[in-house]
Every structure is written in C-alpha cells, then in structure tokens.
Design a protein around this motif. Structure first.
Motif, PDB file in Angstrom:
ATOM      1  N   SER A   1      -7.089  -4.087   2.231  1.00 54.55           N
ATOM      2  CA  SER A   1      -5.784  -4.739   2.129  1.00 54.55           C
ATOM      3  C   SER A   1      -5.733  -5.910   3.102  1.00 54.55           C
ATOM      4  O   SER A   1      -6.696  -6.177   3.832  1.00 54.55           O
ATOM      5  CB  SER A   1      -4.670  -3.739   2.420  1.00 54.55           C
ATOM      6  OG  SER A   1      -4.751  -3.310   3.778  1.00 54.55           O
TER       7      SER A   1
ATOM      8  N   ASP B   1       0.814  -1.216   0.000  1.00 50.96           N
ATOM      9  CA  ASP B   1       0.000   0.000   0.000  1.00 50.96           C
ATOM     10  C   ASP B   1       0.849   1.269   0.000  1.00 50.96           C
ATOM     11  O   ASP B   1       0.501   2.255  -0.641  1.00 50.96           O
ATOM     12  CB  ASP B   1      -0.927   0.004   1.229  1.00 50.96           C
ATOM     13  CG  ASP B   1      -2.267  -0.643   0.934  1.00 50.96           C
ATOM     14  OD1 ASP B   1      -2.415  -1.245  -0.153  1.00 50.96           O
ATOM     15  OD2 ASP B   1      -3.167  -0.563   1.794  1.00 50.96           O
TER      16      ASP B   1
ATOM     17  N   LYS C   1      -2.115  -5.264  -0.922  1.00 51.64           N
ATOM     18  CA  LYS C   1      -3.271  -5.587  -1.750  1.00 51.64           C
ATOM     19  C   LYS C   1      -2.976  -6.895  -2.503  1.00 51.64           C
ATOM     20  O   LYS C   1      -1.894  -7.061  -3.078  1.00 51.64           O
ATOM     21  CB  LYS C   1      -3.539  -4.474  -2.764  1.00 51.64           C
ATOM     22  CG  LYS C   1      -4.068  -3.174  -2.161  1.00 51.64           C
ATOM     23  CD  LYS C   1      -5.464  -3.322  -1.632  1.00 51.64           C
ATOM     24  CE  LYS C   1      -6.141  -1.976  -1.356  1.00 51.64           C
ATOM     25  NZ  LYS C   1      -5.378  -1.073  -0.491  1.00 51.64           N
TER      26      LYS C   1
ATOM     27  N   GLU D   1       0.742   1.366   6.764  1.00 52.68           N
ATOM     28  CA  GLU D   1       0.669   1.026   5.351  1.00 52.68           C
ATOM     29  C   GLU D   1       1.868   0.216   4.865  1.00 52.68           C
ATOM     30  O   GLU D   1       1.778  -0.473   3.853  1.00 52.68           O
ATOM     31  CB  GLU D   1       0.514   2.297   4.502  1.00 52.68           C
ATOM     32  CG  GLU D   1      -0.888   2.886   4.541  1.00 52.68           C
ATOM     33  CD  GLU D   1      -1.127   3.858   3.401  1.00 52.68           C
ATOM     34  OE1 GLU D   1      -0.131   4.334   2.818  1.00 52.68           O
ATOM     35  OE2 GLU D   1      -2.293   4.133   3.097  1.00 52.68           O
TER      36      GLU D   1
ATOM     37  N   HIS E   1       0.557  -3.172   4.958  1.00 51.01           N
ATOM     38  CA  HIS E   1      -0.702  -3.438   4.269  1.00 51.01           C
ATOM     39  C   HIS E   1      -0.399  -3.815   2.822  1.00 51.01           C
ATOM     40  O   HIS E   1       0.344  -3.118   2.126  1.00 51.01           O
ATOM     41  CB  HIS E   1      -1.606  -2.204   4.304  1.00 51.01           C
ATOM     42  CG  HIS E   1      -2.217  -1.940   5.640  1.00 51.01           C
ATOM     43  ND1 HIS E   1      -3.307  -1.115   5.823  1.00 51.01           N
ATOM     44  CD2 HIS E   1      -1.895  -2.406   6.886  1.00 51.01           C
ATOM     45  CE1 HIS E   1      -3.615  -1.068   7.114  1.00 51.01           C
ATOM     46  NE2 HIS E   1      -2.767  -1.845   7.776  1.00 51.01           N
TER      47      HIS E   1
END
Length: 496
Positions: A139, A51, A178, A173, A176
C-alpha cells in the motif's frame, strides 16, 4: 507528446539530463524525501482504496464544484473515483480528480487533525501536494506537504459516505491506501467533452458541439488507440497536428471531418492539434468538434505536465508574420523545451495600455477568453499558470503612451496577473527594441519592494544581434525566435 510515448526531443541537452534523474525509494515511516520509484505512474488513473474499509476515495455526489468533499464510497468505475498523480517536483504530487480536473486539497491549508479533504482548482499550493510513501504491504501512505499529516480514514469508518481527512502519521491500516489502476482508464469517444482530452490555453466552451480557440497558441492533446485518427472541424481553418510526438505538420484550409493519420500500429498513440489564430484578414474558424476514432478505437488518459506557462504579448509573441506560427514562436518553443503546458495570450498590434485610438491594452484584455469577448469573461480557475511571461511595450509608443503612463499601468498589470495566479513566477521581458526598458525594470523593482519576490525582469539586450534574426525592423524570424527561446528557457527553468 507527454507520458505515453517518448517525449518530444528537447532543444537543449539540459532538459534531457533533468528527465533522466531517478527518484529515491522511501518505505514505512521514513523521513520524507523523494517519492519511491514506481510508486505511481503519472499517466495512469487510479482508484485510491483504503486498506481498513475496502472503500475508495470519491468526490461526494460526483460534484464538479470547488470545495466538493472527498468521502469513502463503494468502489466503482465512476470518474469521481478516478485520480491521477501530477508531478509537482521534489518528490510531491497533486492528486487530480478525473471528472472535474481539480485536485485533492486540505481545506483552508489547515494543519489540524480531522481537517476536511476537498477538491479545489489546481494552484500547486503545498496543501495540494502529497508525498507517496510505499509501505511493506504494497500500500501507500499519502502525506500532505503543508501539514505533514497523512490521508486518513476518519475514525476507522466502514460505511460509504464517511469522511476522508488528515491525521498524524501512525502506520495503521486507516492510513494505508492501495492504488488500483483503472484498466486502460475509462475509454473515451473523442467528443469535445471527453475527459481524456486535454485543452491548453483559452477555449470558449459555450457551444457544446464545438469548442473555439481564443487567442493564439491553444492546442488539444489526447492519447488514443486504433489505426487512424481524425478531427471534426466546423468552418475552414489552417490546422496543424503532431502524432506520437512527431514534427508539427500543416493541413491548410480544411473543414468538416478531416482524416489526419491512417495506418497506425497497435498500441496507444498520442495526438496534438492546434490552429492558426484568427486575426487581421485571416478569418479561419478555429472550432474543434472532437477527434474521430477508428472502429474499435478509444481515447485514454494522458497526464498534464506539472507546469503551465502563459505568454502575454503582441504580434511578436504570436509569432507573426512567420508562416509556421505558433509552433515556431518563442513561447511555444520554450514551453516544449521545459515539457510544460503553454499558451500565447497575444494579439498583433496589442499594447500594454488601452488607448483612445483603439490599441488593445493587454492589461485589460488578458482577462478575456478571446478578442471576441465583450467583457472579462475568462475563468482563471480553469487552469493555473506556474509562470507568466509578459512581453509588451513595443506598440505603446506609436499610440502616445508616455513613460509615466506606461510605468503606472505596468504596475497594475503585474498586480492583476498576481491576483489571477497567486503562486506564479512572473517574468517582465524587456522589449527587443528596448522601448520602456527603464520603466519595465522599475515596475519589477516596485513589486519586489512591495514583497512580491516572484516577479523578475528579463534583460534581453543583445539577444538578436544578427540581421537574419528579424524579418523586418521589429519581428523576429524563425531563427530569431529560436535564439530567444534558447535564452529564455534556462531563465524560466531555474524557477520552476
């Protein structure tokens, strides 16, 4: 087949019930539990994109070597950036790289912040198992089972080539990711080296045009699209196939380019093919040259199961002399019952102990790719068995192996299997005629006493009580093999 079509109907209701159990939902920094429903699909290839940086996890330089380092890279369609999640049970997954078939591993089982993430041969170790936790932004957080730390973009990097590591969970992040499905995966052409093809058992891959099945019970699976499917063979062989999870069907004495099935509908299909073993007077050529696809058709990814069972034995384990072996043999049946990968490293007439009069001692030969091998040439990193079943001793009596020799060598056999498969459960079966039964049990007790708790004796007394269970005084009939499978399946299942 597995994943892309309804699974084969298991032979015991217990497996249907287990397959229907749903997983629990997790979010944020909750206590680790089962993976969230729908967080990942085990039949799907993903790019794992950070992320913070927008960069994807990649194996550096596309390496296929054990220890290849995971780094960040500009997202692309490279197979070194494609990963799928292989279920390890209890809400954990191994993350398998498409180009190498190895899995993401915290190097040297480190529990330290900043430890390297590498690829390594799949051994289902806890440092290769990851919890998938869905975050509120869609995520996921990937948490290592061994360390309890999260997959991390080290030092918040934004440049390609930067490290991927593990770090204390912080819900930022940098941790995190995806999971971006690769559209249809990378379409394959069905050739022998197509990464969408999954090989089970011992295959000699030295010839780039034809891979040759070693031992018995090896098979190949793939998912594919198109209205037809065929197989490229070399010399004549008895081949069986199963399309879309249907019953295994023989094509006898076929060679060259063979059409297996036509008139298939749209969508994705699956195929499994395998061969009769080359043995005795049967000299068929178990050489596979790839799948033949319809115009516009392609192979797609298919998930490997979490477990793999290797059955080591003699003609009984091969399934001889029954005409529909290997798929009526107990090992094949047990593997399919448990939705596990499986193979039969077995040879008619084999012993446990290699003897001067020429009996093949499987304590030595199981380390080889096939009976044609001249040395210990099998690379055990090509797959990792989670269970090994040994059924040996029926033939040793006829070759003068004493009870003392048998017991001493069975201990060596168990030690060698443990060296090959450090985390496998090993099952030493009592032979169905009861030969060397006390010695087999004594070797198991010795190994357990030495600290190996994952070795088990299987008492087979009374498993084949009826005359119809045998085709002669030694070999089980098809119905006898089914009885064995139905007794052995729950014994193995409790440990997987």
């Amino acid at each position: 087949m597995r994943t892309l079509t309804p699974p084969r109907l298991p032979r015991l209701a217990r497996w249907l019930a287990a397959a229907a159990v749903a997983v629990c939902t997790a979010a944020g920094l909750t206590v680790l539990g089962a993976a969230p429903a729908g967080a990942v699909e085990t039949g799907t290839w993903y790019r794992i994109v950070n992320d913070h940086s927008g960069l994807a996890v990649s194996i550096q330089n596309g390496s296929t070597a054990a220890g290849g380092v995971a780094v960040l890279a500009t997202a692309s369609n490279a197979t070194s950036q494609q990963f799928r999640f292989v279920d390890s049970g209890s809400g954990y997954y191994r993350i398998q790289a498409r180009h190498s078939n190895q899995v993401l591993d915290v190097y040297a089982k480190s529990t330290a912040n900043g430890a390297d993430i590498v690829q390594w041969a799949d051994n289902n170790g806890t440092n290769q198992q990851w919890q998938v936790n869905t975050q509120s932004d869609g995520s996921v957080e990937l948490v290592n089972r061994n360390s309890g730390k999260a997959l991390d973009n080290w030092e918040w990097a934004t440049t390609a080539g930067s490290r991927v590591s593990q770090y204390d969970r912080n819900d930022l992040e940098s941790q995190h990711w995806k999971l971006v499905p690769v559209e249809g995966g990378t379409a394959g052409n069905g050739a022998v080296a197509d990464p969408n093809l999954q090989y089970y058992g011992r295959w000699n891959t030295n010839d780039a045009a034809f891979y040759t099945m070693g031992w018995a019970g090896g098979y190949v699976e793939s998912a594919f699209t198109g209205s037809s499917i065929g197989v490229k063979l070399r010399g004549a062989i008895d081949m069986y196939y199963s399309v879309d999870g249907g019953a295994e069907t023989w094509m006898r004495n076929v060679s060259g380019n063979v059409t297996v099935k036509t008139g298939l509908g749209s969508g994705t299909h699956t195929i499994r093919i395998g061969f009769r073993e080359k043995a005795g007077s049967y000299t068929g050529d178990p050489a596979f040259g790839g799948f033949l696809l319809a115009s516009g058709g392609a192979t797609t990814g298919i998930a490997r199961p979490a477990n793999f069972i290797e059955f080591i034995g003699d003609s009984i384990t091969v399934g001889q002399p029954n005409g529909n072996r290997p798929f009526t043999a107990y090992g094949y049946l047990v593997g399919d019952n448990l939705n596990a990968g499986h193979t039969q490293v077995a040879q008619g007439g084999a012993c446990l102990v290699s003897t001067a009069d020429g009996c093949w001692g499987m304590m030595d030969w199981f380390r080889r790719t096939s009976m044609a091998s001249t040395g210990d040439d099998w690379n055990f990193s090509r797959y990792r068995a989670t269970a090994v079943v040994i059924n040996l001793g029926t033939n040793d009596v006829g070759h003068g192996v004493s009870t003392v020799q048998f017991q001493e060598n069975y201990i060596v056999m168990l030690e060698r299997v443990r060296q090959a498969y450090p985390n496998a459960h090993i099952f030493a079966m009592e032979t169905f005629r009861g030969r060397y039964s006390p010695e087999t049990q004594a070797t198991v007790n010795a190994r357990v006493g030495a600290g190996d708790a994952n070795v088990h004796f299987v008492d087979t007394t009374g498993w084949l009580p009826d005359a119809s269970d045998l085709v002669d005084s030694v070999h089980p009939s098809d119905s006898g093999h089914l009885k064995i499978a139905n007794r052995l399946t729950p014994i193995i299942d409790q440990y997987l």
